[in-house]
Design a protein around this motif. Structure first.
Motif, PDB file in Angstrom:
ATOM      1  N   SER A 114      -1.443   4.194 -15.622  1.00 33.39           N
ATOM      2  CA  SER A 114      -1.001   4.597 -16.958  1.00 33.39           C
ATOM      3  C   SER A 114       0.153   3.689 -17.405  1.00 33.39           C
ATOM      4  N   PRO A 115       0.287   3.477 -18.742  1.00 29.88           N
ATOM      5  CA  PRO A 115      -0.628   3.926 -19.808  1.00 29.88           C
ATOM      6  C   PRO A 115      -1.838   3.008 -19.894  1.00 29.88           C
ATOM      7  N   SER A 116      -2.940   3.544 -20.400  1.00 27.77           N
ATOM      8  CA  SER A 116      -4.166   2.780 -20.507  1.00 27.77           C
ATOM      9  C   SER A 116      -4.942   3.238 -21.727  1.00 27.77           C
ATOM     10  N   SER A 117      -5.746   2.344 -22.263  1.00 25.65           N
ATOM     11  CA  SER A 117      -6.595   2.715 -23.401  1.00 25.65           C
ATOM     12  C   SER A 117      -7.733   3.619 -22.962  1.00 25.65           C
ATOM     13  N   THR A 118      -8.069   3.614 -21.665  1.00 25.13           N
ATOM     14  CA  THR A 118      -9.122   4.494 -21.143  1.00 25.13           C
ATOM     15  C   THR A 118      -8.470   5.797 -20.692  1.00 25.13           C
ATOM     16  N   LEU A 119      -8.190   6.656 -21.658  1.00 21.47           N
ATOM     17  CA  LEU A 119      -7.390   7.841 -21.393  1.00 21.47           C
ATOM     18  C   LEU A 119      -8.030   8.783 -20.387  1.00 21.47           C
ATOM     19  N   ALA A 120      -9.342   8.781 -20.287  1.00 21.65           N
ATOM     20  CA  ALA A 120     -10.004   9.681 -19.350  1.00 21.65           C
ATOM     21  C   ALA A 120      -9.958   9.169 -17.915  1.00 21.65           C
ATOM     22  N   SER A 121      -9.468   7.941 -17.739  1.00 25.15           N
ATOM     23  CA  SER A 121      -9.483   7.347 -16.401  1.00 25.15           C
ATOM     24  C   SER A 121      -8.108   6.904 -15.934  1.00 25.15           C
ATOM     25  N   GLY A 125      -2.204   6.628  -8.965  1.00 26.21           N
ATOM     26  CA  GLY A 125      -0.930   6.501  -8.263  1.00 26.21           C
ATOM     27  C   GLY A 125       0.209   7.314  -8.853  1.00 26.21           C
ATOM     28  N   PRO A 126       1.389   6.699  -8.950  1.00 28.15           N
ATOM     29  CA  PRO A 126       1.712   5.289  -8.721  1.00 28.15           C
ATOM     30  C   PRO A 126       1.486   4.775  -7.292  1.00 28.15           C
ATOM     31  N   LEU A 127       1.515   5.646  -6.293  1.00 26.90           N
ATOM     32  CA  LEU A 127       1.206   5.243  -4.928  1.00 26.90           C
ATOM     33  C   LEU A 127      -0.164   5.791  -4.558  1.00 26.90           C
ATOM     34  N   PHE A 128      -0.958   5.009  -3.836  1.00 31.62           N
ATOM     35  CA  PHE A 128      -2.315   5.465  -3.530  1.00 31.62           C
ATOM     36  C   PHE A 128      -2.879   4.736  -2.319  1.00 31.62           C
ATOM     37  N   ASN A 129      -3.956   5.282  -1.770  1.00 35.53           N
ATOM     38  CA  ASN A 129      -4.694   4.652  -0.679  1.00 35.53           C
ATOM     39  C   ASN A 129      -5.989   4.010  -1.150  1.00 35.53           C
ATOM     40  N   ALA A 130      -6.532   4.516  -2.256  1.00 37.79           N
ATOM     41  CA  ALA A 130      -7.782   3.977  -2.794  1.00 37.79           C
ATOM     42  C   ALA A 130      -7.862   4.335  -4.268  1.00 37.79           C
ATOM     43  N   LEU A 193       1.010   8.267   4.225  1.00 39.71           N
ATOM     44  CA  LEU A 193       1.537   6.981   3.800  1.00 39.71           C
ATOM     45  C   LEU A 193       0.497   6.261   2.948  1.00 39.71           C
ATOM     46  N   GLN A 194       0.945   5.787   1.766  1.00 37.84           N
ATOM     47  CA  GLN A 194       0.060   5.063   0.855  1.00 37.84           C
ATOM     48  C   GLN A 194       0.350   3.567   0.941  1.00 37.84           C
ATOM     49  N   ASP A 195      -0.714   2.793   1.132  1.00 31.85           N
ATOM     50  CA  ASP A 195      -0.529   1.354   1.324  1.00 31.85           C
ATOM     51  C   ASP A 195      -0.813   0.532   0.078  1.00 31.85           C
ATOM     52  N   PHE A 196      -1.012   1.204  -1.076  1.00 28.76           N
ATOM     53  CA  PHE A 196      -1.175   0.507  -2.341  1.00 28.76           C
ATOM     54  C   PHE A 196      -0.266   1.147  -3.389  1.00 28.76           C
ATOM     55  N   ALA A 197       0.047   0.396  -4.428  1.00 26.55           N
ATOM     56  CA  ALA A 197       0.866   0.903  -5.526  1.00 26.55           C
ATOM     57  C   ALA A 197       0.488   0.177  -6.802  1.00 26.55           C
ATOM     58  N   VAL A 198       0.690   0.847  -7.929  1.00 30.33           N
ATOM     59  CA  VAL A 198       0.420   0.198  -9.213  1.00 30.33           C
ATOM     60  C   VAL A 198       1.511  -0.828  -9.492  1.00 30.33           C
ATOM     61  N   GLN A 199       1.278  -1.645 -10.498  1.00 28.20           N
ATOM     62  CA  GLN A 199       2.213  -2.720 -10.838  1.00 28.20           C
ATOM     63  C   GLN A 199       3.606  -2.146 -11.118  1.00 28.20           C
ATOM     64  N   GLY A 200       4.606  -2.809 -10.543  1.00 28.41           N
ATOM     65  CA  GLY A 200       5.981  -2.385 -10.749  1.00 28.41           C
ATOM     66  C   GLY A 200       6.502  -1.426  -9.699  1.00 28.41           C
ATOM     67  N   HIS A 344      11.783   6.286  -8.803  1.00 24.49           N
ATOM     68  CA  HIS A 344      11.062   5.367  -9.688  1.00 24.49           C
ATOM     69  C   HIS A 344       9.628   5.855  -9.873  1.00 24.49           C
ATOM     70  N   CYS A 345       9.030   6.330  -8.805  1.00 25.14           N
ATOM     71  CA  CYS A 345       7.673   6.870  -8.872  1.00 25.14           C
ATOM     72  C   CYS A 345       7.652   8.161  -9.687  1.00 25.14           C
ATOM     73  N   GLN A 346       8.610   9.034  -9.470  1.00 25.65           N
ATOM     74  CA  GLN A 346       8.665  10.294 -10.206  1.00 25.65           C
ATOM     75  C   GLN A 346       8.823  10.076 -11.707  1.00 25.65           C
ATOM     76  N   ASN A 347       9.550   9.040 -12.087  1.00 22.18           N
ATOM     77  CA  ASN A 347       9.835   8.791 -13.499  1.00 22.18           C
ATOM     78  C   ASN A 347       8.796   7.908 -14.177  1.00 22.18           C
ATOM     79  N   ALA A 348       7.766   7.508 -13.459  1.00 19.59           N
ATOM     80  CA  ALA A 348       6.737   6.643 -14.035  1.00 19.59           C
ATOM     81  C   ALA A 348       5.920   7.396 -15.080  1.00 19.59           C
ATOM     82  N   ILE A 349       5.203   6.649 -15.910  1.00 21.19           N
ATOM     83  CA  ILE A 349       4.293   7.256 -16.878  1.00 21.19           C
ATOM     84  C   ILE A 349       3.046   7.721 -16.141  1.00 21.19           C
ATOM     85  N   HIS A 350       2.673   8.967 -16.379  1.00 21.47           N
ATOM     86  CA  HIS A 350       1.508   9.524 -15.716  1.00 21.47           C
ATOM     87  C   HIS A 350       0.402   9.793 -16.723  1.00 21.47           C
TER      88      HIS A 350
END
Length: 518
Positions: A114-121, A125-130, A193-200, A344-350
């Motif tokens: 987020s944010p994204s133009s594909t609102l349904a998808s 994250g911001p942290l994720f495994n897949a 533990l999540q080994d991936f994260a969104v940009q930033g 930082h993760c808590q304050n991200a846009i969801h």
């Protein structure tokens, strides 16, 4: 939607027929609820029929009636490719197959940040495994440990927790569950533990694994090699883990037959429990009792490697939140598994919005749950083959069925016909067993100790290589073959493991052939 939006109702057990030492202990389990849809009580005549069809086999010269139909009428034909686990229940209606396909679409869906133009998808994250369920449960089959340094480890992660210093769960309702082991999430990293994260954002860690080989020589001179793994959380992105943090490796399990396992009456599962080993067979299976977020009460744990979740819905919802960082009605936090210390993760846009409420809404969760409940179990192969029949006899005579209970009959479910009153052959008792120090992760989960694991279902195990492209087994994929998996058995299964080591070559080969037929 015809089935996905139907509400669940609970039917409580009048008594749980556990083989416990005293009546007081028996009463601790008397109010467990079944996560089923309007189950119709069994008649005495039905109970007699069920006892007959699930009785222990005694004739190993022929296959038992209906044995090839592992999932009863829900059994599907064996496809010759990797799609063997991705078929809808064999008895699903045409109308509900559409619902299954919609659920499959959400299971395969790639989520975006987020944010994204594909609102349904959006909402990843911001942290994720897949980025999707399918990325871990590839073709609805088993995940695998990293095979080399370049492997992205996407179908495996580490759970983490610490012991509660007070020794008592913070939630008074959970504290009332007998023998519940009080643990807490890591204050910085949460429960996994999540080994991936969104940009930033920084990812939490990189999974490290090394192996040491041990040669095991069988009685006939055959040698097998067991690889002892060591797991490390490397490149920690948010500082050190808490002192005493307990790590547990987990590989994504196969998805078939989950709705049928959910439809086994809790009373039938509890009948096989023998925590005090009153029958002196060395097997003391215990039920895991966990908190149901869905029903707001303690319930029998059925799903997950330590039976830590009571329903398919909760298992799916927890995976959305923890694995993908997608909020849902059961776990509505927009930050997913991020902790309060990850500001930082808590304050991200969801991605939650007024229309959906959460990043995947109730209808979406119902669809994914319906899909997960209705992944068909392929039919057995070669049930009449003489070597398979001999292997079945070895399996029974060796005592493997003490944990791998061959068959059950599911509830009568008027609103869930695919799972209703089916004779099924999952080869699991759905209980916890102490598997010894070699397999211990030393991390408790609810009532499960650090050396206990739920007996995994064996149906479909012979199709693992066809579906998943490998033959890695056990909770962390350390076993590279069915023989290695057997040789890792210890604790309550030590006698069975030793019997396999010492049995004649022909019997061991027949045993493996039987397992491959499942």
């Amino acid at each position: 939607m015809p089935s996905a939006t139907k509400s669940l109702t609970l039917c409580f057990l009048a008594a749980a027929p556990l083989a416990l030492a005293d009546q007081a202990a028996r009463e601790d389990y008397a109010d467990l609820g079944d996560p089923h849809l309007n189950a119709v009580p069994r008649t005495k005549a039905e109970a007699t029929r069920i006892a007959t069809v699930t009785a222990t086999a005694t004739d190993f010269t022929i296959a038992q009636p209906f044995e090839e139909r592992l999932a009863g009428a829900a059994t599907v034909r064996v496809l010759p490719d990797a799609n063997a686990f991705s078929q809808p229940s064999g008895n699903i209606t045409f109308e509900d197959e559409l619902e299954f396909r919609l659920g499959n679409g959400l299971f395969r869906k790639l989520w975006v940040s987020s944010p994204s133009s594909t609102l349904a998808s959006d909402g990843l994250g911001p942290l994720f495994n897949a980025r999707s369920c399918q990325r871990c449960h590839i073709k609805d089959g088993r995940g695998h440990p990293p095979e080399n340094a370049e492997d992205n480890r996407v179908s495996m992660f580490l759970r983490v927790s610490i012991m509660d210093p007070d020794g008592v769960p913070d939630d008074a309702r959970i504290a009332e569950i007998a023998d519940y082991i009080a643990t807490l999430p890591d204050p910085t990293y949460g429960q996994q533990l999540q080994d991936f994260a969104v940009q930033g954002h920084a990812s939490e860690y990189a999974l490290g694994v090394t192996y040491e080989e041990e040669i095991v020589t069988l009685a006939d001179g055959t040698q097998a090699s067991l690889r002892h793994p060591t797991y490390t959380a490397e490149n920690l992105g948010y500082g050190p883990l808490a002192e005493g943090a307990m790590l547990s490796p987990r590989v994504a399990p196969q998805m078939i037959g989950l709705g049928l396992l959910e439809a086994i009456p809790a009373a039938d599962i509890l009948t096989n429990a023998d925590p005090e080993d009153l029958d002196n067979d060395g097997i003391s299976g215990r039920p895991n009792i966990v908190w149901s977020v869905e029903f707001d009460q303690p319930m029998l744990g059925r799903f997950g490697l330590k039976a830590g979740n009571p329903t398919v819905m909760q298992q799916s919802a927890e995976a959305f939140a923890g694995d993908i960082g997608i909020s849902n009605p059961l776990f509505p936090a927009g930050a997913g598994e991020c902790t309060v210390n990850q500001t930082h993760c808590q304050n991200a846009i969801h991605g939650d919005d007024d229309a959906r409420g959460t990043e995947i809404d109730a209808m979406g969760m119902d669809l994914v749950t319906f899909y997960s409940r209705n992944l068909g179990v392929p039919a057995r192969r070669d049930v009449d083959d003489s070597q398979v029949l001999r292997g079945k006899e070895v399996f029974y005579r060796t005592g493997c069925t003490a944990c791998h209970t061959p068959s059950f009959v599911t509830h009568r479910l008027e609103n869930q016909p695919e799972q209703s009153f089916q004779l099924i052959w999952p080869y699991t008792d759905m209980l916890l067993h102490d598997m010894g120090p070699a397999l211990a992760d030393n991390r408790p989960e609810a009532r499960a100790t650090g050396s206990e694991w739920r007996t995994p279902p064996l149906w479909g195990i012979g199709l693992t290589e066809q579906v998943s492209g490998h033959t890695y087994f056990l909770h962390d994929g350390r076993a590279r073959s069915l023989l290695e998996a057997v040789l890792w058995h210890g604790g309550e299964a030590q006698a069975q493991r030793d019997a396999v080591v010492n049995m004649p070559t022909a019997d061991r080969e027949a045993l493996l052939r039987f397992l491959e037929s499942l």
